[in-house]
Design a protein around this motif. Structure first.
Motif, PDB file in Angstrom:
ATOM      1  N   ASP A  23       0.950  -1.074   0.084  1.00 36.70           N
ATOM      2  CA  ASP A  23      -0.056   0.012  -0.097  1.00 36.70           C
ATOM      3  C   ASP A  23       1.112   1.282  -0.129  1.00 36.70           C
ATOM      4  O   ASP A  23       0.636   2.209  -0.694  1.00 36.70           O
ATOM      5  N   VAL A  24       1.744   1.243   0.975  1.00 39.72           N
ATOM      6  CA  VAL A  24       2.683   2.357   1.014  1.00 39.72           C
ATOM      7  C   VAL A  24       3.442   2.638  -0.437  1.00 39.72           C
ATOM      8  O   VAL A  24       3.555   3.708  -0.882  1.00 39.72           O
ATOM      9  N   LEU A  25       4.185   1.529  -0.856  1.00 40.58           N
ATOM     10  CA  LEU A  25       4.657   1.537  -2.353  1.00 40.58           C
ATOM     11  C   LEU A  25       3.961   2.125  -3.391  1.00 40.58           C
ATOM     12  O   LEU A  25       4.270   2.869  -4.301  1.00 40.58           O
ATOM     13  N   LYS A  26       2.588   1.741  -3.366  1.00 38.54           N
ATOM     14  CA  LYS A  26       1.525   2.036  -4.352  1.00 38.54           C
ATOM     15  C   LYS A  26       1.363   3.655  -4.227  1.00 38.54           C
ATOM     16  O   LYS A  26       1.292   4.471  -5.257  1.00 38.54           O
ATOM     17  N   ILE A  27       1.318   4.116  -3.119  1.00 38.55           N
ATOM     18  CA  ILE A  27       0.843   5.368  -2.744  1.00 38.55           C
ATOM     19  C   ILE A  27       2.070   6.273  -3.223  1.00 38.55           C
ATOM     20  O   ILE A  27       1.874   7.314  -4.127  1.00 38.55           O
ATOM     21  N   CYS A  28       3.188   5.908  -3.051  1.00 31.13           N
ATOM     22  CA  CYS A  28       4.619   6.638  -3.326  1.00 31.13           C
ATOM     23  C   CYS A  28       4.831   6.716  -4.834  1.00 31.13           C
ATOM     24  O   CYS A  28       4.928   7.579  -5.563  1.00 31.13           O
ATOM     25  N   ARG A  29       4.475   5.733  -5.490  1.00 31.88           N
ATOM     26  CA  ARG A  29       4.598   5.439  -6.924  1.00 31.88           C
ATOM     27  C   ARG A  29       3.541   6.317  -7.796  1.00 31.88           C
ATOM     28  O   ARG A  29       3.832   6.887  -8.537  1.00 31.88           O
ATOM     29  N   ASP A  30       2.253   6.502  -7.037  1.00 34.81           N
ATOM     30  CA  ASP A  30       1.254   7.114  -7.592  1.00 34.81           C
ATOM     31  C   ASP A  30       1.668   8.588  -7.464  1.00 34.81           C
ATOM     32  O   ASP A  30       1.433   9.456  -8.597  1.00 34.81           O
ATOM     33  N   GLU A  31       2.091   9.076  -6.525  1.00 31.10           N
ATOM     34  CA  GLU A  31       2.525  10.408  -6.173  1.00 31.10           C
ATOM     35  C   GLU A  31       3.557  10.935  -7.373  1.00 31.10           C
ATOM     36  O   GLU A  31       3.496  11.972  -7.614  1.00 31.10           O
ATOM     37  N   LEU A  32       4.648  10.091  -7.256  1.00 28.13           N
ATOM     38  CA  LEU A  32       5.848  10.402  -8.201  1.00 28.13           C
ATOM     39  C   LEU A  32       5.058  10.399  -9.623  1.00 28.13           C
ATOM     40  O   LEU A  32       5.633  11.232 -10.283  1.00 28.13           O
ATOM     41  N   HIS A  33       4.384   9.531  -9.886  1.00 27.04           N
ATOM     42  CA  HIS A  33       3.685   9.672 -11.353  1.00 27.04           C
ATOM     43  C   HIS A  33       2.868  10.904 -11.438  1.00 27.04           C
ATOM     44  O   HIS A  33       2.984  11.724 -12.768  1.00 27.04           O
ATOM     45  N   LYS A  34       2.045  11.178 -10.401  1.00 28.88           N
ATOM     46  CA  LYS A  34       1.229  12.455 -10.639  1.00 28.88           C
ATOM     47  C   LYS A  34       2.303  13.671 -10.848  1.00 28.88           C
ATOM     48  O   LYS A  34       1.729  14.754 -11.853  1.00 28.88           O
ATOM     49  N   VAL A  35       3.148  13.852  -9.861  1.00 28.52           N
ATOM     50  CA  VAL A  35       4.102  14.860  -9.979  1.00 28.52           C
ATOM     51  C   VAL A  35       4.920  14.989 -11.264  1.00 28.52           C
ATOM     52  O   VAL A  35       4.937  16.118 -11.848  1.00 28.52           O
ATOM     53  N   ALA A  36       5.254  13.969 -11.751  1.00 24.23           N
ATOM     54  CA  ALA A  36       6.130  13.844 -13.149  1.00 24.23           C
ATOM     55  C   ALA A  36       5.288  14.192 -14.172  1.00 24.23           C
ATOM     56  O   ALA A  36       5.744  14.870 -15.228  1.00 24.23           O
ATOM     57  N   SER A  37       3.920  13.769 -14.106  1.00 29.03           N
ATOM     58  CA  SER A  37       3.005  14.179 -15.410  1.00 29.03           C
ATOM     59  C   SER A  37       2.466  15.522 -15.159  1.00 29.03           C
ATOM     60  O   SER A  37       2.335  16.111 -16.188  1.00 29.03           O
ATOM     61  N   ASP A  38       1.916  15.930 -13.748  1.00 32.38           N
ATOM     62  CA  ASP A  38       0.931  17.007 -13.952  1.00 32.38           C
ATOM     63  C   ASP A  38       1.814  18.173 -13.108  1.00 32.38           C
ATOM     64  O   ASP A  38       1.209  19.178 -13.126  1.00 32.38           O
ATOM     65  N   GLY A  39       2.914  17.795 -12.530  1.00 29.29           N
ATOM     66  CA  GLY A  39       3.553  18.947 -11.871  1.00 29.29           C
ATOM     67  C   GLY A  39       2.919  19.414 -10.366  1.00 29.29           C
ATOM     68  O   GLY A  39       2.100  18.661 -10.043  1.00 29.29           O
ATOM     69  N   LEU A  40       3.713  20.068  -9.818  1.00 23.68           N
ATOM     70  CA  LEU A  40       3.193  20.495  -8.512  1.00 23.68           C
ATOM     71  C   LEU A  40       2.501  21.766  -8.752  1.00 23.68           C
ATOM     72  O   LEU A  40       2.453  22.678  -9.786  1.00 23.68           O
ATOM     73  N   THR A  41       1.742  22.223  -7.958  1.00 21.97           N
ATOM     74  CA  THR A  41       0.990  23.420  -7.903  1.00 21.97           C
ATOM     75  C   THR A  41       1.704  24.595  -7.633  1.00 21.97           C
ATOM     76  O   THR A  41       2.618  24.534  -6.923  1.00 21.97           O
ATOM     77  N   ASP A  42       1.520  25.731  -7.920  1.00 25.36           N
ATOM     78  CA  ASP A  42       2.186  27.059  -7.789  1.00 25.36           C
ATOM     79  C   ASP A  42       2.231  27.385  -6.201  1.00 25.36           C
ATOM     80  O   ASP A  42       3.348  27.877  -5.617  1.00 25.36           O
ATOM     81  N   ASP A  43       1.183  26.937  -5.553  1.00 26.90           N
ATOM     82  CA  ASP A  43       1.301  27.172  -3.932  1.00 26.90           C
ATOM     83  C   ASP A  43       2.392  26.184  -3.460  1.00 26.90           C
ATOM     84  O   ASP A  43       3.063  26.575  -2.461  1.00 26.90           O
ATOM     85  N   GLU A  44       2.320  24.920  -3.853  1.00 31.37           N
ATOM     86  CA  GLU A  44       3.083  24.173  -3.481  1.00 31.37           C
ATOM     87  C   GLU A  44       4.741  24.376  -3.496  1.00 31.37           C
ATOM     88  O   GLU A  44       5.378  24.172  -2.720  1.00 31.37           O
ATOM     89  N   ILE A  45       4.819  24.995  -4.952  1.00 30.82           N
ATOM     90  CA  ILE A  45       6.293  25.322  -5.334  1.00 30.82           C
ATOM     91  C   ILE A  45       6.466  26.718  -4.357  1.00 30.82           C
ATOM     92  O   ILE A  45       7.767  26.827  -3.787  1.00 30.82           O
ATOM     93  N   ALA A  46       5.654  27.537  -4.083  1.00 29.34           N
ATOM     94  CA  ALA A  46       5.873  28.841  -3.286  1.00 29.34           C
ATOM     95  C   ALA A  46       6.292  28.358  -1.987  1.00 29.34           C
ATOM     96  O   ALA A  46       7.213  28.903  -1.153  1.00 29.34           O
TER      97      ALA A  46
END
Length: 459
Positions: free
Chosen positions: A351-374
């Motif tokens: 479960d932990v591994l899937k969540i981590c992989r999903d988040e890495l994939h989301k950030v790679a494909s969609d990027g971070l929000t401007d608020d997260e970056i700031a």
């Protein structure tokens, strides 16, 4: 890294000695934070940062050698040598070395990394001459006696055993092996039981002679110090040891690496009866000289660098699957690592591994929000300044910068560079780094079916 200014002056020779060259690398403000470098004719570099408002000083010597410089047969020699330099010189016994610093309330230690080694002492400013004399004596006059090699072998084997008892440490060593394989970057800094047992006094002494030449050393001091006084005291100590005889010697250049091959999609599992499973999922990162490292630092902070980061929120806060979860970067001369660590109950690894992989994939494909970056820019800026609030951290900064980059960057310049990172740069480096096929290392009580699923998880 780039320096803001550089003014060079030639120091007149004293008593017929060859001339040293001194440069002001960073002028500071009203003399506070001024960074200077003097290069002695023997190739020894001395850098200082002056802070007149403090009452302490940290003195260190950085050696241009780490476990990356070892052959397979010498694995662990750099760290072994680090221990032996505390065992005694022509002037001092091991007790004399420790007692001298203890008697003035100071602290002394050393650390070995994959690409450098550092020896340091932190003392009151009035005791800086003592620290200089003791540390310089250790670096230039070590005896490396047979009996000390034999005695310290047992100490290092105990250190290896202590590390092996902490799976949270072992999993990072396992991940380096997973990524780099049987190469110097993939082997453990401490060496193994077999390599440490096989190392001889002659091998270590030859390693010392080869890698502790003044051209391979950087002396760094920070705090309430006077540059000219530090240079004079260091020069006297090295000349007394006969270590500056080559007047035409020049310092070695910063390491450029060997273009280490990096693996993708590899899985290494270590079955142990631990209460938690320890997981590192990662991929190749960036070399420490890559200009994209600033954007990667912001990305790392937003993704797994604090309590508000993506991984912390998704894995711990929302689902309660782990106590410790974070991401990290490691930059070497020619390559790097980007990793995500989590410690969880063995039954929740997938479960932990899937969540981590999903988040890495989301950030790679969609990027971070401007608020997260700031938010990440602010967090990284603040932690950078707060991490430099003592003389030890300042000594580390100027010493490592001189050894690894050959230049200095002021804190203001660092903050400006972090603030200049754009959302587009962060999204671009996220695609470049996170969109690669990951590798995986896991330590824990794993069943056969779990192991099969973990192999499939990175395919």
């Amino acid at each position: 890294m780039t320096s803001r200014s550089s003014r060079a002056t030639a120091r007149p020779s004293s008593e017929g000695r060859a001339v040293a060259r001194t440069q002001t690398l960073l002028p500071g403000k009203d003399g506070i934070g001024t960074v200077r470098r003097t290069t002695l004719p023997g190739g020894l570099r001395i850098v200082t940062e002056t802070l007149p408002s403090v009452r302490s000083a940290t003195f260190g010597i950085w050696a241009h050698v780490g476990s990356r410089d070892e052959t397979p047969a010498l694995n662990g020699a750099t760290h072994y040598l680090e221990h032996l330099l505390f065992k005694g010189t022509h002037q001092r016994s091991a007790l004399d070395i420790s007692a001298a610093i203890d008697a003035v309330g100071g602290e002394m230690n050393a650390f070995t990394a994959k690409e450098y080694t550092c020896y340091y002492a932190r003392v009151l400013d009035t005791d800086l001459p003592l620290a200089i004399d003791v540390v310089c004596d250790m670096l230039t006059g070590s005896l490396i006696l047979d009996e000390d090699v034999d005695a310290e072998r047992g100490v290092i084997l105990e250190e290896i055993a202590m590390t092996e008892d902490d799976p949270g440490d072992v999993v990072h060593e396992l991940f380096a092996q997973t990524m780099f394989g049987d190469t110097p970057l993939g082997r453990p800094v401490l060496g193994t039981v077999d390599t440490v047992n096989a190392l001889s006094r002659g091998q270590i002494a030859r390693f010392y002679k080869k890698h502790y030449d003044p051209t391979h050393l950087v002396v760094a001091a920070a705090g309430n110090v006077d540059h000219a006084t530090v240079v004079r005291q260091v020069r006297r100590a090295f000349e007394k040891a006969g270590a500056l005889t080559r007047t035409d010697a020049v310092p070695v250049a910063p390491r450029d690496g060997l273009r280490t091959l990096r693996a993708a999609g590899r899985v290494e599992l270590l079955n142990r009866k631990t209460e938690q499973a320890h997981v590192v999922l990662g991929m190749p990162g960036l070399a420490r000289t890559d200009e994209r490292r600033w954007a990667l630092g912001v990305l790392n902070t937003a993704l797994g660098g604090g309590m508000s980061s993506r991984l912390f929120q998704e894995v711990r806060e929302k689902r309660g699957l782990a106590y410790s979860v974070y991401s990290y970067t490691s930059g070497f001369a020619d390559c790097g690592l980007f990793g995500v660590y989590a410690g969880c109950r063995p039954g929740q690894v997938h479960d932990v591994l899937k969540i981590c992989r999903d988040e890495l994939h989301k950030v790679a494909s969609d990027g971070l929000t401007d608020d997260e970056i700031a938010r990440a820019v602010g967090q990284l800026s603040g932690s950078t300044v707060l991490g430099l609030e003592d003389t030890g951290a300042l000594m580390n900064r100027i010493g490592k910068s001189e050894l690894c980059w050959g230049t200095q960057m002021s804190v203001d310049d660092m903050l400006d560079r972090i603030a200049a990172v754009t959302p587009d740069e962060v999204r671009e480096v996220a695609r470049d780094v996170l969109d690669q096929r990951p590798s995986l290392s896991v330590i824990g009580p794993l069943k056969d079916k779990q192991a099969d699923r973990l192999h499939q998880a990175v395919s």
